[in-house]
Design a protein around this motif. Sequence first.
Motif, PDB file in Angstrom:
ATOM      1  N   GLU A 252      74.465   1.854  -7.911  1.00  0.00           N
ATOM      2  CA  GLU A 252      75.250   1.436  -8.997  1.00  0.00           C
ATOM      3  C   GLU A 252      76.740   1.338  -8.529  1.00  0.00           C
ATOM      4  O   GLU A 252      77.343   0.334  -8.571  1.00  0.00           O
ATOM      5  CB  GLU A 252      75.387   2.498 -10.097  1.00  0.00           C
ATOM      6  N   TYR A 253      77.150   2.406  -7.658  1.00  0.00           N
ATOM      7  CA  TYR A 253      78.470   2.398  -7.262  1.00  0.00           C
ATOM      8  C   TYR A 253      78.751   1.607  -6.082  1.00  0.00           C
ATOM      9  O   TYR A 253      79.625   1.200  -5.775  1.00  0.00           O
ATOM     10  CB  TYR A 253      78.793   3.860  -6.924  1.00  0.00           C
ATOM     11  N   ALA A 254      77.610   1.463  -5.190  1.00  0.00           N
ATOM     12  CA  ALA A 254      77.791   0.323  -4.019  1.00  0.00           C
ATOM     13  C   ALA A 254      77.817  -1.118  -4.590  1.00  0.00           C
ATOM     14  O   ALA A 254      78.742  -1.619  -4.007  1.00  0.00           O
ATOM     15  CB  ALA A 254      76.340   0.465  -3.267  1.00  0.00           C
ATOM     16  N   TYR A 255      77.444  -1.461  -5.884  1.00  0.00           N
ATOM     17  CA  TYR A 255      77.515  -2.533  -6.364  1.00  0.00           C
ATOM     18  C   TYR A 255      79.023  -2.787  -6.859  1.00  0.00           C
ATOM     19  O   TYR A 255      79.617  -3.722  -6.841  1.00  0.00           O
ATOM     20  CB  TYR A 255      76.492  -3.009  -7.347  1.00  0.00           C
ATOM     21  N   GLN A 256      79.662  -1.725  -7.118  1.00  0.00           N
ATOM     22  CA  GLN A 256      80.913  -1.661  -7.761  1.00  0.00           C
ATOM     23  C   GLN A 256      81.652  -1.903  -6.663  1.00  0.00           C
ATOM     24  O   GLN A 256      82.769  -2.519  -6.704  1.00  0.00           O
ATOM     25  CB  GLN A 256      81.211  -0.340  -8.391  1.00  0.00           C
ATOM     26  N   CYS A 257      81.392  -1.280  -5.457  1.00  0.00           N
ATOM     27  CA  CYS A 257      82.235  -1.458  -4.238  1.00  0.00           C
ATOM     28  C   CYS A 257      82.228  -3.164  -3.953  1.00  0.00           C
ATOM     29  O   CYS A 257      83.323  -3.729  -3.646  1.00  0.00           O
ATOM     30  CB  CYS A 257      81.753  -0.769  -2.965  1.00  0.00           C
ATOM     31  N   LEU A 258      81.129  -3.647  -3.872  1.00  0.00           N
ATOM     32  CA  LEU A 258      81.118  -5.227  -3.660  1.00  0.00           C
ATOM     33  C   LEU A 258      81.979  -5.940  -4.842  1.00  0.00           C
ATOM     34  O   LEU A 258      82.627  -7.012  -4.397  1.00  0.00           O
ATOM     35  CB  LEU A 258      79.498  -5.962  -3.833  1.00  0.00           C
ATOM     36  N   GLU A 287      65.753  -3.704 -10.300  1.00  0.00           N
ATOM     37  CA  GLU A 287      66.292  -2.439 -10.439  1.00  0.00           C
ATOM     38  C   GLU A 287      66.473  -1.837 -11.777  1.00  0.00           C
ATOM     39  O   GLU A 287      66.427  -2.816 -12.543  1.00  0.00           O
ATOM     40  CB  GLU A 287      67.620  -2.435  -9.723  1.00  0.00           C
ATOM     41  N   ALA A 288      66.866  -0.564 -11.886  1.00  0.00           N
ATOM     42  CA  ALA A 288      67.086  -0.111 -13.243  1.00  0.00           C
ATOM     43  C   ALA A 288      68.222  -0.678 -13.863  1.00  0.00           C
ATOM     44  O   ALA A 288      68.969  -1.386 -13.138  1.00  0.00           O
ATOM     45  CB  ALA A 288      67.250   1.477 -13.016  1.00  0.00           C
ATOM     46  N   ASP A 289      68.385  -0.644 -15.316  1.00  0.00           N
ATOM     47  CA  ASP A 289      69.284  -1.275 -16.038  1.00  0.00           C
ATOM     48  C   ASP A 289      70.825  -1.030 -15.435  1.00  0.00           C
ATOM     49  O   ASP A 289      71.566  -2.306 -15.365  1.00  0.00           O
ATOM     50  CB  ASP A 289      69.346  -0.707 -17.589  1.00  0.00           C
ATOM     51  N   SER A 290      71.179   0.200 -15.153  1.00  0.00           N
ATOM     52  CA  SER A 290      72.474   0.607 -14.756  1.00  0.00           C
ATOM     53  C   SER A 290      72.880  -0.327 -13.333  1.00  0.00           C
ATOM     54  O   SER A 290      73.995  -0.641 -13.211  1.00  0.00           O
ATOM     55  CB  SER A 290      72.669   1.981 -14.741  1.00  0.00           C
ATOM     56  N   VAL A 291      71.972  -0.284 -12.418  1.00  0.00           N
ATOM     57  CA  VAL A 291      72.085  -1.006 -11.048  1.00  0.00           C
ATOM     58  C   VAL A 291      72.004  -2.586 -11.392  1.00  0.00           C
ATOM     59  O   VAL A 291      72.948  -3.343 -10.827  1.00  0.00           O
ATOM     60  CB  VAL A 291      70.885  -0.813 -10.199  1.00  0.00           C
TER      61      VAL A 291
END
Length: 725
Positions: A252-258, A287-291
């Motif tokens: 989840e936070y890795a996608y926030q980095c993108l 993936e899960a909802d949050s991701v």
Amino acid sequence: MNAALLRQILTGAQSADQATRTAAEEQLKQSFFTDPATHLTLLGNELSDEAAPNMQTRQLAGLLLKNCMTSKDHAQAVKLANDWMGLDPNTRTQIKTCSVQALGSGHKDVRLAAAQVISKIATIELPKRDGTGRSQWEDLMPTLLQWVVQPEMSPVGMAKKEAALNTIGYICEEIADLETDCLQAKSNEILTAVVAGMRAEEQDQNVKLAAVKALNNALEFASRNFEVDTERDYIMQVICEACSQGTEEVKEYAYQCLSRIAELYYVRLPLYIQAILEMTLSAIQKEADSVARQAINFWTIVCDVEYDMMNSDDGESKCKNFIKGAHRFLVPVLLTAMTTQEEDQDADTFNKSTEAAVCLQSISSTINEEILETVMPWVQANIGQANWRLREAAIMACGCVLDGPPGDVLQSYVARFVETLVSYLSDAQQNCKDAAAWTLRQVCHHVPIAINKQAIGPLCEAIMQTIPASEPSTAEHLCVAVMSLARFVKETLVENLQDRWQDSPNEFSPVLVQLAQCMIGIADRPDANEANLRQTAFETLNSVTEIADKNLVETFVAPQLLPLLGERLQATFQMQALNADDLNAKCEWQSILCGTLQICIGRLPHSFLTVTDANNNTLVDRFMGLFLQVFSPCALLKCSRNISTTGLQHAEHDFCPGCFVGNWIRLQPASEWRLRAIYAALLPSPCAVHQRCVRCSPECARHPHDGRCCKGIGGQVRGVLGPLG
């Protein structure tokens, strides 16, 4: 104050007994104000004391220590920072040492509290340099970086590594908001350490999570690194690996980095966008909802960046048109994601389906009509489905693509769905009903030409039948739909007929009275304070009143609506305000009633305004009295409208609105000069008022400054505007 007493007070501050808790909080305040150095030192000692019997007191000590150095109020924050720097350097050093020591605590909550304390101190001290150019806490970042790059290979070492990464993340987040380059010299080392914590080889998922959060905050300082191909490639590789490996939270936070990279370094994305597209499409579906939500949000951010570029003077040439290339692959996946709604989903729900809808809207705004060939066939195929999830998603998708494409292009697409949307206002599934209301709102706002003139009356009737039993959010959507449609019809009439537009009935005339009554009824609903429903209902009433033809003005607005609203405004003066909520409710009612009365008065012919009653008072006199009882900027604005509408031509009466308002301005205290200036600006020309007042009475000419005459308003206005220069 000593350590034992402080611990006792901290325990009391967490008591379930309110009296005990209040007394302890007061003791803590007094301790800080009496001897801040000792107070802060004791808090630091408590935070770092591993032998303390209660972990909660240590956590609270950290929270209090942090709050003694910062505030949401800027002026207070500056004062606290100056107070901190005013402490003896040895005291500050001791508190900093205790805070860093607490990063090695065996309790995670204590480590997090210490990280926040350190970030606040660092925000104050790192930008400040001594005579040699060194910052006030020069050894902080080297210590934290060493704990990350060369950790002790033990549980304690891993805990310190995680804590150090959290601290670095907090510091970067705080410093990014300041205009300082104090981290620039360490940016390479910071990025190296943070990215190292994210590598696939890192087995500790807590460390990995702390690292990816820290990177999200550190990207602000990575501009030089993103200019170097090898460094940028490595950073992007590590982030993309984190998007597909590790825990759900890490992804989840890795996608926030993108997403953050898309904001900061959009022009550097061409080499990676194909891989990101494939990765995000997979994440949205699997993936899960949050991701999945964060994967979708990446494309929403790209849309925002490209939209801004295309609407700026020099940005269009920099736009890489990623959305134009990706939408054919992305939109079908988003439409499928929109069918994953929850059973009890409402306006406050945030999940994959709502995130997909937001992204679809953004794509529509970015590429305009290009999206229609993908979305509208899907809408056509699913809007009549028995499965409510497919039906609701199709309704929403229709509404999502209306902001962007030109109206003439949309008209042929949308016209075929209007009747279906109206029928779904009575759908048994609340989600479908609310979606239909929202989409009708979008249609009336963006494509009103798609609604046949003969269908406006039946549409309004259907809306009036639906609203009473609807949820506040649904009712609000339908009110806005009526408001937008009424404004469109009036604009069309004025454009075609100019000043003669009100001479004949229009499309709203057959239902206008019922609509007005419906809107007043909506405002009286017990739940009208939800979803801004009451305010929206009256704004809709205003739009409906604005489009009334001459006959309706004379047979409904003047004899029925205006007196009703006047009675309601009069009734608000009897409303008791026992608390702040009561006072806010009273002010809200007075404000919206004054606003609608202003619209009504503006629609009346001059002959209606100057007719006198048995007491020789005109309609203007009566409403001026009401407005001035409210004594608010809103009410005085109505007075200004009242004065302007009458043309200052009721000289045969003793009451002069200009005198009344001018006198009220003069009586306001000098400390309220801003408010006085606003009120003064609402008055008509002082010269016009003077001419009117001289005709009022010979007394006015003889007493220009006693408040009974507006002859002196020019001087009064100049007086109250004095502080403005």
